[in-house]
Design an enzyme around this catalytic site. Sequence first.
Site, short mmCIF file in Angstrom:
data_model
loop_
_atom_site.label_atom_id
_atom_site.label_comp_id
_atom_site.label_asym_id
_atom_site.label_seq_id
_atom_site.Cartn_x
_atom_site.Cartn_y
_atom_site.Cartn_z
N TYR A 186 0.85 -1.20 0.00
CA TYR A 186 0.00 0.00 0.00
C TYR A 186 0.89 1.26 0.00
O TYR A 186 0.71 2.16 -0.82
CB TYR A 186 -0.91 -0.01 1.23
N LYS A 226 1.57 4.34 -2.63
CA LYS A 226 1.35 5.74 -2.23
C LYS A 226 2.57 6.60 -2.61
O LYS A 226 2.43 7.77 -2.96
CB LYS A 226 1.08 5.85 -0.73
#
Length: 361
Positions: free
Chosen positions: A160, A164
Amino acid sequence: MEQAFGEPMRDQVTRTHLTEGLPNASKCTVIGGSGFLGQHMVEQLLARGYTVNVFDMRQGFDNPRVQFFLGDLCSQQDLYPALKGVSTVFHCASPPPSSNNKELFYRVNYIGTKNVIETCKEAGVQKLILTSSASVIFEGVNIKNGTEDLPYAMKPIDYYTETKILQERAVLDANDPKRNFLTMAIRPHGIFGPRDPQLVPILIEAARKGKMKFMIGNGENLVDFTFVENVVHGHILAAEHLSQDTAVSGKAFHITNDEPIPFWTFLSRILTGLNYEAPKYHIPYWVAYYLALLVSLLVMLLSPVIQLQPTFTPMRVALAGTFHYYSCERARKVMGYRPLVTMDDAIERTVQSFHYLRKVE
């Protein structure tokens, strides 16, 4: 909530000055507006007199003052109508960090964001504010009062966060003052508050299963948690200060409660506020870390036979047992940011909002 965001008259005058003479300056789109942060963002934008569109894959609430556009973030055809005639876009759409779907993270956070950038340009959007994460500079070792000048993590804590980083780089690299397209990234950390679908519900579920008896380390490691209304305030300040000034455009800004709190103290206050026992036993950090490492190795060895998704991982141990808090000095100096809700009030309001999760004696 309006009272919490009541602005001084000076701020109102400043905002009016910043938006005067710009076409559709008070019209904005919140991408991901049906989510936790997005809904709070919509409410506060409306309270401050903005006209608001929401683009999402679902309609999460009803409000006659909001125009909803539903579709695929990766489709310019779906996205364009939501951005046409809009001055400012807030991009806070993302799969939950707890998901294990790598393909989804990459598609939404990176491919979807590249489509947002291109569609903004096509639609004549002037400002794009991204919801990033302070974790883009965290590698599992102590960060104390970390600034935005720290480099991106070479070993991100999870996939994740890896996406990002890709997302933030794409948005900041797209900043183009000469063509009147300005971008910024807001980096909150540990967002919580009423209607939070992740932190509090997951914490209480773990407590119900008897999994919150132990704390990792000595319990003294300070961490940033950020009340959702302060995160929204940071985004709105960003939009209202974003200009061709190089101190603002193309930059990332940490937005937190600016009150680092021991990680286990924060969790304990949520737990005891809802009638659950706080963790009372300590596991030395190095023991927990190497146990998690061993579990990860076993999972890897067993992966040809059985697919397991352990929650006890080295990086989660690092999140629970290290210092990681961030400086808001840049946001204070450039945007005049200050948290509007203190940590004490934020915890109290959050606990009250989750009264239905309270343990009945």
